[in-house]
Design a protein around this motif. Structure first.
Motif, PDB file in Angstrom:
ATOM      1  N   LYS A 118       1.745   4.675   0.770  1.00  0.00           N
ATOM      2  CA  LYS A 118       2.539   4.790  -0.454  1.00  0.00           C
ATOM      3  C   LYS A 118       3.720   3.819  -0.429  1.00  0.00           C
ATOM      4  N   LEU A 119       4.370   3.703   0.729  1.00  0.00           N
ATOM      5  CA  LEU A 119       5.485   2.768   0.858  1.00  0.00           C
ATOM      6  C   LEU A 119       5.008   1.328   0.681  1.00  0.00           C
ATOM      7  N   ASN A 120       3.903   0.974   1.335  1.00  0.00           N
ATOM      8  CA  ASN A 120       3.378  -0.386   1.222  1.00  0.00           C
ATOM      9  C   ASN A 120       3.070  -0.750  -0.230  1.00  0.00           C
ATOM     10  N   LYS A 121       2.473   0.196  -0.954  1.00  0.00           N
ATOM     11  CA  LYS A 121       2.137  -0.064  -2.363  1.00  0.00           C
ATOM     12  C   LYS A 121       3.404  -0.252  -3.189  1.00  0.00           C
ATOM     13  N   CYS A 122       4.378   0.605  -2.996  1.00  0.00           N
ATOM     14  CA  CYS A 122       5.623   0.513  -3.752  1.00  0.00           C
ATOM     15  C   CYS A 122       6.343  -0.806  -3.461  1.00  0.00           C
ATOM     16  N   VAL A 123       6.428  -1.186  -2.195  1.00  0.00           N
ATOM     17  CA  VAL A 123       7.118  -2.423  -1.827  1.00  0.00           C
ATOM     18  C   VAL A 123       6.373  -3.631  -2.378  1.00  0.00           C
ATOM     19  N   PHE A 124       5.053  -3.596  -2.325  1.00  0.00           N
ATOM     20  CA  PHE A 124       4.291  -4.724  -2.879  1.00  0.00           C
ATOM     21  C   PHE A 124       4.478  -4.817  -4.393  1.00  0.00           C
ATOM     22  N   ASP A 125       4.394  -3.680  -5.076  1.00  0.00           N
ATOM     23  CA  ASP A 125       4.531  -3.672  -6.533  1.00  0.00           C
ATOM     24  C   ASP A 125       5.914  -4.135  -6.987  1.00  0.00           C
ATOM     25  N   ASN A 126       6.956  -3.748  -6.254  1.00  0.00           N
ATOM     26  CA  ASN A 126       8.324  -4.031  -6.694  1.00  0.00           C
ATOM     27  C   ASN A 126       8.932  -5.285  -6.071  1.00  0.00           C
ATOM     28  N   LEU A 127       8.601  -5.560  -4.815  1.00  0.00           N
ATOM     29  CA  LEU A 127       9.244  -6.677  -4.108  1.00  0.00           C
ATOM     30  C   LEU A 127       8.276  -7.803  -3.764  1.00  0.00           C
ATOM     31  N   LYS A 128       6.982  -7.559  -3.988  1.00  0.00           N
ATOM     32  CA  LYS A 128       5.937  -8.554  -3.663  1.00  0.00           C
ATOM     33  C   LYS A 128       5.927  -8.907  -2.171  1.00  0.00           C
ATOM     34  N   LEU A 129       6.298  -7.951  -1.316  1.00  0.00           N
ATOM     35  CA  LEU A 129       6.212  -8.127   0.135  1.00  0.00           C
ATOM     36  C   LEU A 129       5.038  -7.314   0.631  1.00  0.00           C
ATOM     37  N   GLU A 130       4.222  -7.923   1.475  1.00  0.00           N
ATOM     38  CA  GLU A 130       3.010  -7.271   1.954  1.00  0.00           C
ATOM     39  C   GLU A 130       3.059  -7.116   3.464  1.00  0.00           C
ATOM     40  N   LYS A 131       2.587  -5.977   3.939  1.00  0.00           N
ATOM     41  CA  LYS A 131       2.512  -5.749   5.375  1.00  0.00           C
ATOM     42  C   LYS A 131       1.292  -6.480   5.914  1.00  0.00           C
ATOM     43  N   VAL A 132       1.534  -7.403   6.818  1.00  0.00           N
ATOM     44  CA  VAL A 132       0.463  -8.156   7.470  1.00  0.00           C
ATOM     45  C   VAL A 132       0.696  -8.093   8.966  1.00  0.00           C
ATOM     46  N   ILE A 133      -0.307  -7.646   9.695  1.00  0.00           N
ATOM     47  CA  ILE A 133      -0.204  -7.590  11.150  1.00  0.00           C
ATOM     48  C   ILE A 133      -0.745  -8.903  11.703  1.00  0.00           C
ATOM     49  N   PRO A 134       0.084  -9.658  12.425  1.00  0.00           N
ATOM     50  CA  PRO A 134      -0.359 -10.951  12.947  1.00  0.00           C
ATOM     51  C   PRO A 134      -1.557 -10.808  13.885  1.00  0.00           C
ATOM     52  N   ASP A 135      -2.395 -11.820  13.886  1.00  0.00           N
ATOM     53  CA  ASP A 135      -3.550 -11.920  14.788  1.00  0.00           C
ATOM     54  C   ASP A 135      -4.597 -10.826  14.589  1.00  0.00           C
ATOM     55  N   THR A 136      -4.660 -10.250  13.395  1.00  0.00           N
ATOM     56  CA  THR A 136      -5.742  -9.315  13.098  1.00  0.00           C
ATOM     57  C   THR A 136      -7.023 -10.131  12.989  1.00  0.00           C
ATOM     58  N   PRO A 137      -8.083  -9.756  13.707  1.00  0.00           N
ATOM     59  CA  PRO A 137      -9.327 -10.536  13.648  1.00  0.00           C
ATOM     60  C   PRO A 137      -9.892 -10.611  12.230  1.00  0.00           C
ATOM     61  N   ALA A 138     -10.400 -11.773  11.883  1.00  0.00           N
ATOM     62  CA  ALA A 138     -10.976 -11.978  10.554  1.00  0.00           C
ATOM     63  C   ALA A 138     -12.180 -11.060  10.343  1.00  0.00           C
ATOM     64  N   GLY A 139     -12.287 -10.514   9.161  1.00  0.00           N
ATOM     65  CA  GLY A 139     -13.414  -9.647   8.836  1.00  0.00           C
ATOM     66  C   GLY A 139     -13.255  -8.216   9.322  1.00  0.00           C
ATOM     67  N   GLU A 140     -12.181  -7.899  10.010  1.00  0.00           N
ATOM     68  CA  GLU A 140     -11.952  -6.547  10.518  1.00  0.00           C
ATOM     69  C   GLU A 140     -10.847  -5.885   9.699  1.00  0.00           C
ATOM     70  N   THR A 141     -11.005  -4.593   9.408  1.00  0.00           N
ATOM     71  CA  THR A 141      -9.983  -3.869   8.655  1.00  0.00           C
ATOM     72  C   THR A 141      -8.738  -3.735   9.530  1.00  0.00           C
ATOM     73  N   PRO A 142      -7.575  -4.160   9.016  1.00  0.00           N
ATOM     74  CA  PRO A 142      -6.349  -4.013   9.801  1.00  0.00           C
ATOM     75  C   PRO A 142      -6.082  -2.542  10.125  1.00  0.00           C
ATOM     76  N   VAL A 143      -5.477  -2.293  11.247  1.00  0.00           N
ATOM     77  CA  VAL A 143      -5.292  -0.931  11.727  1.00  0.00           C
ATOM     78  C   VAL A 143      -4.513  -0.069  10.737  1.00  0.00           C
ATOM     79  N   HIS A 144      -3.569  -0.644  10.007  1.00  0.00           N
ATOM     80  CA  HIS A 144      -2.766   0.158   9.088  1.00  0.00           C
ATOM     81  C   HIS A 144      -3.500   0.489   7.786  1.00  0.00           C
ATOM     82  N   LEU A 145      -4.685  -0.095   7.580  1.00  0.00           N
ATOM     83  CA  LEU A 145      -5.468   0.200   6.376  1.00  0.00           C
ATOM     84  C   LEU A 145      -6.660   1.111   6.653  1.00  0.00           C
ATOM     85  N   LYS A 146      -6.910   1.427   7.908  1.00  0.00           N
ATOM     86  CA  LYS A 146      -8.021   2.316   8.242  1.00  0.00           C
ATOM     87  C   LYS A 146      -7.707   3.718   7.745  1.00  0.00           C
ATOM     88  N   LYS A 147      -8.706   4.349   7.151  1.00  0.00           N
ATOM     89  CA  LYS A 147      -8.510   5.669   6.549  1.00  0.00           C
ATOM     90  C   LYS A 147      -8.462   6.791   7.577  1.00  0.00           C
TER      91      LYS A 147
END
Length: 156
Positions: A118-147
């Protein structure tokens, strides 16, 4: 009965040595670890150029970075403070829920994913800042997006 009187050193320690005039003053962030952890990826997203300058200065200063890099460090602090202020202004409720969860769960990010989403969505919608974890392997779901997280208290 004790032979000496107790002494308590509960006073504020103030460094009276003034900083050089070329180093601009900066107001400290004034936040505890949970809000800083909650906003850390957003601070990294907005303040990357300042952080890079600071780290480059530290690596080139040959062990004297705490003195030589004060100016760059102050820029990092100002930028981080602006992020915290903006998140408080636009997403206070989501921010407070997330860092309170972190505070109550020993700073374990995986215990607080629903509040984080919820925080990530609000910050992206209002501030256009996105949470990106460096060195996440391509094609793999980042750990913070896993359900579902193996060790978390919340369900899928």
């Amino acid at each position: 009965m004790a032979g000496r009187q107790p002494r308590f050193n509960q006073t504020t320690l103030i460094d009276t040595t003034p900083l050089p005039a070329e180093i601009p003053p900066v107001t400290e962030i004034g936040s505890s670890s949970a809000p800083l952890l909650s906003a850390s990826f957003f601070i990294g997203a907005r303040c990357k150029p300042y952080n890079d300058d600071f780290m480059q200065c530290k690596s080139e200063s040959n062990g004297k970075g705490e003195i030589d890099c004060l100016k760059e460090g102050r820029k990092v602090t100002r930028c981080a403070r602006s992020v915290i202020e903006d998140v408080n202004k636009h997403c206070l409720e989501e921010f407070r829920k997330h860092w309170t969860c972190l505070d109550n769960n020993n700073q374990q990010l995986w215990q607080c994913r629903p509040a984080e989403w919820k925080l990530n969505k609000c910050v992206f919608d209002n501030l256009k800042l996105e949470k990106v974890i460096p060195d996440t392997p391509a094609g793999e779901t980042p750990v913070h997006l896993k359900k579902r997280s193996t060790y978390s208290h919340h369900g899928p």
